[in-house]
Design a protein around this motif. Structure first.
Motif, PDB file in Angstrom:
ATOM      1  N   LEU A  49      13.303 -16.048  -4.583  1.00  0.00           N
ATOM      2  CA  LEU A  49      12.691 -17.302  -4.137  1.00  0.00           C
ATOM      3  C   LEU A  49      12.686 -18.330  -5.268  1.00  0.00           C
ATOM      4  CD1 LEU A  49      10.946 -18.787  -1.917  1.00  0.00           C
ATOM      5  CD2 LEU A  49       8.972 -17.865  -3.130  1.00  0.00           C
ATOM      6  N   TRP A  50      12.340 -17.881  -6.454  1.00  0.00           N
ATOM      7  CA  TRP A  50      12.239 -18.792  -7.585  1.00  0.00           C
ATOM      8  C   TRP A  50      13.614 -19.193  -8.123  1.00  0.00           C
ATOM      9  CZ3 TRP A  50      12.905 -17.350 -12.966  1.00  0.00           C
ATOM     10  CH2 TRP A  50      12.588 -18.388 -13.845  1.00  0.00           C
ATOM     11  N   ALA A  51      14.533 -18.231  -8.262  1.00  0.00           N
ATOM     12  CA  ALA A  51      15.821 -18.519  -8.897  1.00  0.00           C
ATOM     13  C   ALA A  51      16.823 -19.189  -7.956  1.00  0.00           C
ATOM     14  CB  ALA A  51      16.414 -17.230  -9.444  1.00  0.00           C
ATOM     15  N   PHE A  65       1.502 -18.933   1.076  1.00  0.00           N
ATOM     16  CA  PHE A  65       2.624 -18.329   1.787  1.00  0.00           C
ATOM     17  C   PHE A  65       3.239 -17.184   0.989  1.00  0.00           C
ATOM     18  CE2 PHE A  65       2.457 -22.713   3.371  1.00  0.00           C
ATOM     19  CZ  PHE A  65       2.336 -22.459   4.726  1.00  0.00           C
ATOM     20  N   VAL A  66       3.368 -17.401  -0.297  1.00  0.00           N
ATOM     21  CA  VAL A  66       3.919 -16.365  -1.168  1.00  0.00           C
ATOM     22  C   VAL A  66       2.987 -15.155  -1.208  1.00  0.00           C
ATOM     23  CG1 VAL A  66       4.529 -15.823  -3.553  1.00  0.00           C
ATOM     24  CG2 VAL A  66       5.256 -17.981  -2.550  1.00  0.00           C
ATOM     25  N   ALA A  67       1.694 -15.401  -1.269  1.00  0.00           N
ATOM     26  CA  ALA A  67       0.721 -14.297  -1.312  1.00  0.00           C
ATOM     27  C   ALA A  67       0.759 -13.479  -0.030  1.00  0.00           C
ATOM     28  CB  ALA A  67      -0.678 -14.853  -1.554  1.00  0.00           C
ATOM     29  N   VAL A  68       0.876 -14.136   1.103  1.00  0.00           N
ATOM     30  CA  VAL A  68       0.938 -13.408   2.379  1.00  0.00           C
ATOM     31  C   VAL A  68       2.202 -12.558   2.440  1.00  0.00           C
ATOM     32  CG1 VAL A  68       1.274 -13.712   4.866  1.00  0.00           C
ATOM     33  CG2 VAL A  68      -0.511 -14.975   3.685  1.00  0.00           C
ATOM     34  N   GLY A  69       3.343 -13.138   2.129  1.00  0.00           N
ATOM     35  CA  GLY A  69       4.596 -12.375   2.164  1.00  0.00           C
ATOM     36  C   GLY A  69       4.588 -11.213   1.191  1.00  0.00           C
ATOM     37  N   PHE A 159      17.313 -15.803   9.066  1.00  0.00           N
ATOM     38  CA  PHE A 159      16.501 -17.004   8.831  1.00  0.00           C
ATOM     39  C   PHE A 159      17.191 -18.008   7.921  1.00  0.00           C
ATOM     40  CE2 PHE A 159      13.132 -13.691   9.473  1.00  0.00           C
ATOM     41  CZ  PHE A 159      12.738 -14.144  10.721  1.00  0.00           C
ATOM     42  N   ARG A 160      18.492 -18.091   7.930  1.00  0.00           N
ATOM     43  CA  ARG A 160      19.206 -18.958   6.992  1.00  0.00           C
ATOM     44  C   ARG A 160      18.956 -20.450   7.245  1.00  0.00           C
ATOM     45  NH1 ARG A 160      24.301 -16.891   9.577  1.00  0.00           N
ATOM     46  NH2 ARG A 160      24.552 -18.261  11.365  1.00  0.00           N
ATOM     47  N   ASN A 161      18.575 -20.831   8.456  1.00  0.00           N
ATOM     48  CA  ASN A 161      18.344 -22.247   8.755  1.00  0.00           C
ATOM     49  C   ASN A 161      16.881 -22.650   8.623  1.00  0.00           C
ATOM     50  OD1 ASN A 161      21.062 -22.618   9.322  1.00  0.00           O
ATOM     51  ND2 ASN A 161      20.800 -21.969  11.442  1.00  0.00           N
ATOM     52  N   SER A 162      16.029 -21.739   8.209  1.00  0.00           N
ATOM     53  CA  SER A 162      14.602 -22.049   8.056  1.00  0.00           C
ATOM     54  C   SER A 162      14.334 -22.678   6.698  1.00  0.00           C
ATOM     55  CB  SER A 162      13.773 -20.771   8.171  1.00  0.00           C
ATOM     56  OG  SER A 162      13.984 -20.164   9.416  1.00  0.00           O
ATOM     57  N   ALA A 163      13.146 -23.231   6.567  1.00  0.00           N
ATOM     58  CA  ALA A 163      12.726 -23.765   5.269  1.00  0.00           C
ATOM     59  C   ALA A 163      12.606 -22.604   4.281  1.00  0.00           C
ATOM     60  CB  ALA A 163      11.386 -24.487   5.411  1.00  0.00           C
ATOM     61  N   LEU A 165      10.487 -21.644   1.943  1.00  0.00           N
ATOM     62  CA  LEU A 165       9.230 -20.915   1.824  1.00  0.00           C
ATOM     63  C   LEU A 165       8.972 -20.053   3.057  1.00  0.00           C
ATOM     64  CD1 LEU A 165       7.034 -20.571  -0.209  1.00  0.00           C
ATOM     65  CD2 LEU A 165       5.784 -22.427   0.879  1.00  0.00           C
ATOM     66  N   MET A 166       9.240 -20.592   4.223  1.00  0.00           N
ATOM     67  CA  MET A 166       9.065 -19.809   5.448  1.00  0.00           C
ATOM     68  C   MET A 166      10.109 -18.688   5.527  1.00  0.00           C
ATOM     69  SD  MET A 166       6.405 -21.008   6.574  1.00  0.00           S
ATOM     70  CE  MET A 166       6.258 -20.050   8.038  1.00  0.00           C
ATOM     71  N   ARG A 167      11.294 -18.946   5.010  1.00  0.00           N
ATOM     72  CA  ARG A 167      12.332 -17.915   4.984  1.00  0.00           C
ATOM     73  C   ARG A 167      11.877 -16.732   4.144  1.00  0.00           C
ATOM     74  NH1 ARG A 167      18.159 -19.228   2.421  1.00  0.00           N
ATOM     75  NH2 ARG A 167      17.960 -20.958   3.840  1.00  0.00           N
ATOM     76  N   TYR A 168      11.286 -17.022   2.973  1.00  0.00           N
ATOM     77  CA  TYR A 168      10.796 -15.932   2.126  1.00  0.00           C
ATOM     78  C   TYR A 168       9.663 -15.171   2.805  1.00  0.00           C
ATOM     79  CZ  TYR A 168       7.857 -13.518  -1.129  1.00  0.00           C
ATOM     80  OH  TYR A 168       7.067 -12.568  -1.707  1.00  0.00           O
ATOM     81  N   THR A 169       8.675 -15.898   3.312  1.00  0.00           N
ATOM     82  CA  THR A 169       7.505 -15.249   3.897  1.00  0.00           C
ATOM     83  C   THR A 169       7.898 -14.374   5.081  1.00  0.00           C
ATOM     84  OG1 THR A 169       6.145 -17.123   3.222  1.00  0.00           O
ATOM     85  CG2 THR A 169       5.225 -15.647   4.872  1.00  0.00           C
ATOM     86  N   ALA A 170       8.713 -14.896   5.964  1.00  0.00           N
ATOM     87  CA  ALA A 170       9.131 -14.127   7.137  1.00  0.00           C
ATOM     88  C   ALA A 170      10.019 -12.950   6.737  1.00  0.00           C
ATOM     89  CB  ALA A 170       9.862 -15.035   8.118  1.00  0.00           C
TER      90      ALA A 170
END
Length: 193
Positions: A49-51, A65-69, A159-163, A165-170
């Motif tokens: 997510l970061w890199a 969002f990061v904490a939930v995922g 989930f390639r077309n998602s935002a 942050l939402m891509r990571y969480t999901a």
């Protein structure tokens, strides 16, 4: 028939079939191994997510969002380590319990003053310790590979077309959940039809 969902957690204190006496599943350090590996595997998607997506996980708007995922994937990974390790341990002990037969006990007891029951108990304890170590290592490798494969599939294809942050969480949450819910390989390979 292969069962496709096993939701009931079987922790490391599970029992085997009633005809084979057993003690606790693994050493006292296996929950520590499971926890450390779950933290490490949860940190890998955070690095992605970061890199790759250039999203700062500690920014106040991103942190929930990061904490939930991370928390969901961490809990599911920890529980699935225990599930798979228990299943592997039970399968190994069922197969290996018969290897400690009368001839092995007799050979091990030669020249010793111990009773045959004591020698058999020590041999079975050694088999249990070796099986527990093998089960913990197999569980960690299997679940880590499955988690990374599921995360990559979900994050970069589903989930390639998602935002970002939402891509990571999901992806992290669903990958952890799928690792927990999918049946281990031994349920499908050795199940009776």
């Amino acid at each position: 028939r292969c069962t496709f969902i096993h939701v009931r957690p079987r922790f490391w204190r599970g029992k085997m079939s009633s005809d084979i006496p057993t003690t606790k599943f693994a050493s006292a350090s296996s929950p520590l191994h499971f926890g450390l590996n779950a933290v490490a595997m949860t940190a890998a998607p955070l690095y992605i997510l970061w890199a790759l997506f250039d999203v700062n996980p500690i920014e106040p708007t991103n942190a929930p969002f990061v904490a939930v995922g991370a928390a969901v994937s961490l809990v599911f990974l920890y529980l699935s380590y225990g599930n798979v390790a228990t299943g592997v341990f039970n399968r190994l002990m069922v197969k290996r319990h018969d290897s400690v037969g009368p001839d092995v006990v007799k050979a091990a007891a030669e020249g010793k003053k111990e009773q045959k029951e004591e020698v058999k108990g020590k041999l079975i304890k050694g088999v249990q310790e070796a099986s527990a170590a093998e089960a913990v290592n197999t569980s960690i490798v299997y679940n880590n590979v499955l988690f990374v494969a599921m995360f990559v599939l979900l994050c970069f294809y589903i989930f390639r077309n998602s935002a970002d942050l939402m891509r990571y969480t999901a992806s992290a949450s669903l990958a952890g959940g799928l690792v927990f819910v999918l049946p281990p390989w031994y349920d499908c390979i050795t199940s009776k039809h």
